[in-house]
Write a protein that holds these residues in place. Structure first.
Motif, PDB file in Angstrom:
ATOM      1  N   GLY A 126       0.796  -1.210   0.000  1.00 53.46           N
ATOM      2  CA  GLY A 126       0.000   0.000   0.000  1.00 53.46           C
ATOM      3  C   GLY A 126       0.829   1.259   0.000  1.00 53.46           C
ATOM      4  N   ARG A 127       0.118   2.362  -0.100  1.00 54.36           N
ATOM      5  CA  ARG A 127       0.762   3.676  -0.130  1.00 54.36           C
ATOM      6  C   ARG A 127       0.463   4.492   1.113  1.00 54.36           C
ATOM      7  N   GLY A 128      -0.196   3.862   2.099  1.00 55.03           N
ATOM      8  CA  GLY A 128      -0.434   4.526   3.376  1.00 55.03           C
ATOM      9  C   GLY A 128      -1.690   5.357   3.441  1.00 55.03           C
ATOM     10  N   GLY A 129      -2.540   5.297   2.430  1.00 53.22           N
ATOM     11  CA  GLY A 129      -3.772   6.070   2.443  1.00 53.22           C
ATOM     12  C   GLY A 129      -4.936   5.262   2.976  1.00 53.22           C
ATOM     13  N   ARG A 130      -5.781   4.787   2.066  1.00 51.36           N
ATOM     14  CA  ARG A 130      -6.939   3.986   2.467  1.00 51.36           C
ATOM     15  C   ARG A 130      -6.641   2.496   2.334  1.00 51.36           C
ATOM     16  N   ASP A 131      -5.410   2.119   2.608  1.00 48.81           N
ATOM     17  CA  ASP A 131      -4.988   0.730   2.519  1.00 48.81           C
ATOM     18  C   ASP A 131      -5.262   0.043   3.854  1.00 48.81           C
ATOM     19  N   VAL A 132      -6.027  -1.054   3.817  1.00 47.39           N
ATOM     20  CA  VAL A 132      -6.412  -1.674   5.078  1.00 47.39           C
ATOM     21  C   VAL A 132      -6.917  -3.094   4.848  1.00 47.39           C
ATOM     22  N   LEU A 133      -6.754  -3.922   5.862  1.00 51.39           N
ATOM     23  CA  LEU A 133      -7.376  -5.241   5.891  1.00 51.39           C
ATOM     24  C   LEU A 133      -8.592  -5.137   6.796  1.00 51.39           C
ATOM     25  N   MET A 134      -9.780  -5.261   6.191  1.00 51.63           N
ATOM     26  CA  MET A 134     -11.032  -5.124   6.924  1.00 51.63           C
ATOM     27  C   MET A 134     -11.517  -6.487   7.405  1.00 51.63           C
ATOM     28  N   LEU A 135     -11.717  -6.616   8.708  1.00 49.64           N
ATOM     29  CA  LEU A 135     -12.281  -7.839   9.274  1.00 49.64           C
ATOM     30  C   LEU A 135     -13.798  -7.775   9.164  1.00 49.64           C
ATOM     31  N   ASP A 136     -14.368  -8.687   8.395  1.00 51.59           N
ATOM     32  CA  ASP A 136     -15.822  -8.801   8.341  1.00 51.59           C
ATOM     33  C   ASP A 136     -16.324  -9.353   9.679  1.00 51.59           C
ATOM     34  N   MET A 137     -17.587  -9.066   9.983  1.00 59.36           N
ATOM     35  CA  MET A 137     -18.178  -9.595  11.220  1.00 59.36           C
ATOM     36  C   MET A 137     -19.227 -10.637  10.857  1.00 59.36           C
ATOM     37  N   GLU A 138     -19.122 -11.801  11.476  1.00 55.83           N
ATOM     38  CA  GLU A 138     -20.050 -12.894  11.208  1.00 55.83           C
ATOM     39  C   GLU A 138     -21.057 -12.991  12.352  1.00 55.83           C
ATOM     40  N   ASP A 139     -21.580 -14.168  12.629  1.00 51.73           N
ATOM     41  CA  ASP A 139     -22.622 -14.276  13.652  1.00 51.73           C
ATOM     42  C   ASP A 139     -22.055 -13.967  15.038  1.00 51.73           C
ATOM     43  N   SER A 140     -22.956 -13.779  16.006  1.00 53.98           N
ATOM     44  CA  SER A 140     -22.555 -13.266  17.326  1.00 53.98           C
ATOM     45  C   SER A 140     -21.640 -14.208  18.094  1.00 53.98           C
ATOM     46  N   SER A 141     -21.554 -15.470  17.685  1.00 48.81           N
ATOM     47  CA  SER A 141     -20.665 -16.403  18.393  1.00 48.81           C
ATOM     48  C   SER A 141     -19.197 -16.042  18.204  1.00 48.81           C
ATOM     49  N   VAL A 142     -18.881 -15.258  17.175  1.00 50.37           N
ATOM     50  CA  VAL A 142     -17.489 -14.885  16.929  1.00 50.37           C
ATOM     51  C   VAL A 142     -17.250 -13.384  17.084  1.00 50.37           C
ATOM     52  N   THR A 143     -18.219 -12.660  17.618  1.00 57.87           N
ATOM     53  CA  THR A 143     -18.041 -11.214  17.770  1.00 57.87           C
ATOM     54  C   THR A 143     -16.871 -10.885  18.687  1.00 57.87           C
ATOM     55  N   GLU A 144     -16.861 -11.480  19.870  1.00 55.83           N
ATOM     56  CA  GLU A 144     -15.800 -11.175  20.843  1.00 55.83           C
ATOM     57  C   GLU A 144     -14.416 -11.536  20.315  1.00 55.83           C
ATOM     58  N   PRO A 145     -14.183 -12.766  19.812  1.00 52.49           N
ATOM     59  CA  PRO A 145     -12.826 -13.067  19.316  1.00 52.49           C
ATOM     60  C   PRO A 145     -12.430 -12.247  18.091  1.00 52.49           C
ATOM     61  N   THR A 146     -13.397 -11.842  17.274  1.00 50.39           N
ATOM     62  CA  THR A 146     -13.055 -10.999  16.123  1.00 50.39           C
ATOM     63  C   THR A 146     -12.585  -9.622  16.586  1.00 50.39           C
ATOM     64  N   LEU A 147     -13.292  -9.048  17.556  1.00 47.89           N
ATOM     65  CA  LEU A 147     -12.861  -7.758  18.095  1.00 47.89           C
ATOM     66  C   LEU A 147     -11.511  -7.891  18.808  1.00 47.89           C
ATOM     67  N   ASP A 148     -11.310  -8.979  19.540  1.00 45.39           N
ATOM     68  CA  ASP A 148     -10.011  -9.208  20.184  1.00 45.39           C
ATOM     69  C   ASP A 148      -8.900  -9.286  19.141  1.00 45.39           C
ATOM     70  N   LEU A 149      -9.193  -9.972  18.022  1.00 46.95           N
ATOM     71  CA  LEU A 149      -8.214 -10.078  16.945  1.00 46.95           C
ATOM     72  C   LEU A 149      -7.870  -8.700  16.399  1.00 46.95           C
ATOM     73  N   TYR A 150      -8.879  -7.875  16.166  1.00 44.33           N
ATOM     74  CA  TYR A 150      -8.632  -6.518  15.684  1.00 44.33           C
ATOM     75  C   TYR A 150      -7.726  -5.757  16.644  1.00 44.33           C
ATOM     76  N   HIS A 151      -8.082  -5.736  17.929  1.00 43.97           N
ATOM     77  CA  HIS A 151      -7.322  -4.940  18.893  1.00 43.97           C
ATOM     78  C   HIS A 151      -5.885  -5.450  19.026  1.00 43.97           C
ATOM     79  N   THR A 152      -5.690  -6.763  18.950  1.00 47.05           N
ATOM     80  CA  THR A 152      -4.337  -7.320  19.036  1.00 47.05           C
ATOM     81  C   THR A 152      -3.480  -6.854  17.866  1.00 47.05           C
ATOM     82  N   LEU A 153      -4.013  -6.956  16.656  1.00 47.60           N
ATOM     83  CA  LEU A 153      -3.239  -6.578  15.472  1.00 47.60           C
ATOM     84  C   LEU A 153      -3.061  -5.071  15.372  1.00 47.60           C
TER      85      LEU A 153
END
Length: 316
Positions: A126-153
């Motif tokens: 990327g060039r540092g602008g709108r370059d990003v890896l977006m985590l999609d959100m699935e059903d509520s059973s994975v909401t917490e670990p997905t958010l944890d993954l985001y905050h860790t990275l």
């Protein structure tokens, strides 16, 4: 969930129907409306064509709830190649991923390794602008670990973003933390059939939850902390409300986006872009296009016409 939508989900989950449709030479036009291509090269070509029309893209490799290590690796390689191609083309290196297609069905440690590798690919190409890896959100059973993954990275300095679903009862608290973090956040209403203890269930209540979340993401505090809101919606009322709140709170037009699915309300996509709104399209690519595409028919029965016209035309 309406009976029509349940029927389309049933077709999406049928292995025999999927095989029949994906082998049909008559369904090319239908697939092309909602899917950017059958491989990374076709997806990149579609992204370049969209850019010429003033629209950005977020590329997604088709597949979900994957437990086969070989398929997980194939997904990672496909997205890594696309990241390189986007960078070489001078486009936003913007990828969307489901955690369950990158190892979460095996372990969240495996998922974290794969997602981190892709985030590094985004950073390198990327060039540092709108370059990003977006985590999609699935059903509520994975909401917490997905958010944890985001905050860790995010804490590791990687270019990651996360999707939140407005209809979940927990979202207000999640957004407060994300705003404090200066996050890039994609806001969607939420489409999974969650129970009332987890999410609001009425249409009016979902709309109101989405409006409250818009206000949070476009608040003066969010602007000062560097939040980048992405409003995933095909509802013109919500987009208009976001435009209003952004203007009132002094947001520049290049500091937030509206994101829609490829092939859904294309005339309105063009109208928004012509008005100066930053518009990004969710652009899926890959061989397994039928389950994704028929779900779009489930969301809007009018799209069924494209199925019949595609079959009648025989066009590829």
């Amino acid at each position: 969930m309406p009976l029509w939508q349940k029927m389309m989900i049933g077709l999406a989950r049928s292995a025999s129907v999927t095989r029949l449709m994906q082998e049909s030479r008559y369904m090319g036009r239908f697939a092309r409306r909602f899917v950017g291509g059958r491989d990374g090269d076709e997806g990149l070509a579609r992204a370049r064509a969209l850019r010429e029309r003033g629209l950005s893209a977020s590329l997604f490799y088709l597949g979900e709830y994957v437990a086969d290590p070989a398929e997980i690796e194939a997904t990672r390689r496909a997205l890594s190649g696309v990241a390189q191609g986007l960078g070489q083309a001078g486009l936003d290196v913007h990828l969307s991923v489901d955690p369950t297609q990158l190892g979460a069905m095996i372990s969240w440690d495996a998922c974290r390794g794969n997602v981190a590798a892709l985030a590094r690919d985004v950073a390198e190409n990327g060039r540092g602008g709108r370059d990003v890896l977006m985590l999609d959100m699935e059903d509520s059973s994975v909401t917490e670990p997905t958010l944890d993954l985001y905050h860790t990275l995010r804490a590791e300095g990687l270019p990651v973003a996360v999707t939140v679903q407005a209809y979940l009862h927990r979202t207000e608290g999640d957004l407060a933390r994300l705003v404090a973090d200066g996050a890039r956040v994609r806001l969607v209403k939420g489409a999974f059939a969650e129970p009332g203890r987890v999410a609001v269930t009425g249409r009016a209540e979902r709309d109101e939850a989405y409006r409250r979340a818009i206000v949070t993401l476009l608040s003066p505090e969010a602007r000062e902390r560097g939040v980048y809101p992405v409003f995933g919606t095909h509802d013109h009322r919500m987009a208009a409300f976001a435009e209003h709140v952004a203007q009132v709170n002094g947001w520049q037009r290049d500091r937030w986006e509206v994101e829609m699915l490829l092939g859904v309300r294309p005339a309105w996509q063009r109208e928004l872009a012509d008005r100066g709104v930053s518009v990004r399209l969710y652009l899926p690519f890959g061989r397994d296009w039928w389950p994704y595409s028929i779900r779009r028919v489930g969301e809007n029965p009018a799209n069924l016409g494209f199925v019949f016209r595609s079959m009648a035309s025989g066009a590829e």
